[in-house]
Enzyme design. Sequence first.
Site, mmCIF file in Angstrom:
data_model
loop_
_atom_site.group_PDB
_atom_site.id
_atom_site.type_symbol
_atom_site.label_atom_id
_atom_site.label_comp_id
_atom_site.label_asym_id
_atom_site.label_seq_id
_atom_site.Cartn_x
_atom_site.Cartn_y
_atom_site.Cartn_z
ATOM 1 N N LYS A 1 0.770 -1.020 0.178
ATOM 2 C CA LYS A 1 -0.171 0.113 0.026
ATOM 3 C C LYS A 1 0.696 1.340 -0.304
ATOM 4 O O LYS A 1 0.845 2.241 -0.697
ATOM 5 C CB LYS A 1 -1.223 0.110 0.849
ATOM 6 C CG LYS A 1 -2.199 -0.713 1.057
ATOM 7 C CD LYS A 1 -2.576 -0.975 2.701
ATOM 8 C CE LYS A 1 -4.016 -2.404 1.638
ATOM 9 N NZ LYS A 1 -4.216 -2.798 3.360
ATOM 10 N N GLN B 1 -4.427 -1.572 9.696
ATOM 11 C CA GLN B 1 -4.359 -2.932 9.601
ATOM 12 C C GLN B 1 -4.516 -4.120 10.394
ATOM 13 O O GLN B 1 -4.212 -4.356 11.618
ATOM 14 C CB GLN B 1 -2.831 -3.319 8.379
ATOM 15 C CG GLN B 1 -2.859 -4.458 7.849
ATOM 16 C CD GLN B 1 -3.215 -4.392 6.426
ATOM 17 O OE1 GLN B 1 -3.221 -3.654 6.089
ATOM 18 N NE2 GLN B 1 -4.093 -5.580 6.167
ATOM 19 N N ASP C 1 -10.089 2.815 4.731
ATOM 20 C CA ASP C 1 -11.483 1.311 3.729
ATOM 21 C C ASP C 1 -12.540 1.597 4.426
ATOM 22 O O ASP C 1 -13.238 0.064 4.385
ATOM 23 C CB ASP C 1 -10.669 -0.013 6.020
ATOM 24 C CG ASP C 1 -9.333 -0.760 5.173
ATOM 25 O OD1 ASP C 1 -9.435 -0.752 4.176
ATOM 26 O OD2 ASP C 1 -8.870 -0.249 5.827
#
Length: 294
Positions: free
Chosen positions: A53, A97, A120
């Site tokens: 990412k 994450q 997200d």
Amino acid sequence: MAQIIDGKLISLQIQEEIAAEVKTIKANNGKIPHLAAILVGNDGASETYVGAKVKACEKIGFKSTLVRLSETTTDQELIYFIEGLNADADIDGYIVQLPLPKHMDEQKIMEAIAPQKDVDGFHPQNIGRMALNLPTYLPATPYGIMQLLERYKIETVGKNCVVIGRSHIVGSPMSILMARNTNPGNCTVTMCHSRTANLKEFTLKADIIIVALGKAEFLTADMVKDGVVVIDVGITRVASSETKSGFKLLGDVKYDEVAEKSSFITPVPGGVGPMTIASLLMNTLKASKKEIYK
Ligand code: NAD
């Protein structure tokens, strides 16, 4: 024989489109999109995902910040960093994450993220906005699948869509998105899961099947009708003597035989997987342009 949906190609195309937009923003002295990621602990797979990412951000001209915290971080300590990112005007969006170490409360952490910066798309407010068809950050994998359907101009209106798997990150949002009054969307959706009786009865009637259950080669040719569109989300690592690394990745679909009957199909790897990063970058650009929350 099926047309292969090339997620790697579409993901690169999207990244090129965003890079071109960033160039224009820079030329006009606009604000450069800035994505942050928090990584807790040393999980190997998470390190790889976050690394990819950050690399993608650099490639397309975004700013990126990586916050690394130790395996023993408490919920309270992590929330302290989250609040810092919530208050930092230069950070447009950020991700925590997953999975977090076992002692942490994932739901509590997700709820601490400011919905405006939740690129997200996991905050309950953003999931609610998705269900209500309001502007929001869509979760990465479902957003990527919607992009694949759109860019391959796959007809979805009025089609029977079966989603297998009801996880919060893939199956559930996918079933909502495919039923919404949008394009892609407007399907008649059947959501199947581990307690579904006679799954094959449903899959045989499906025009579109989205498989996200994590069981290698689960969907076989006898379970699908001719001309079906198959989106395979599953990724299972299995030992293999055919590759140098000693393992290979399998999807939830018995690819060769199902491809014979399909009109469109995503391969594993190279289908849905590469789209996740493209989705995150699209969401970060939206955050930076204040497209969702003005
Ligand atoms: P999960 O592991 O949280 O849940 C699996 C789901 O499958 C459950 O909802 C369960 O009800 C359902 N299920 C299990 N057995 C079943 C059966 N026999 N019949 C019908 N349904 C059944 O799911 P997840 O996190 O969405 O992950 C699914 C797969 O997708 C995994 O292989 C994961 O690695 C992969 N994945 C890939 C991406 C990507 O970017 N390609 C992203 C997320 C997840």
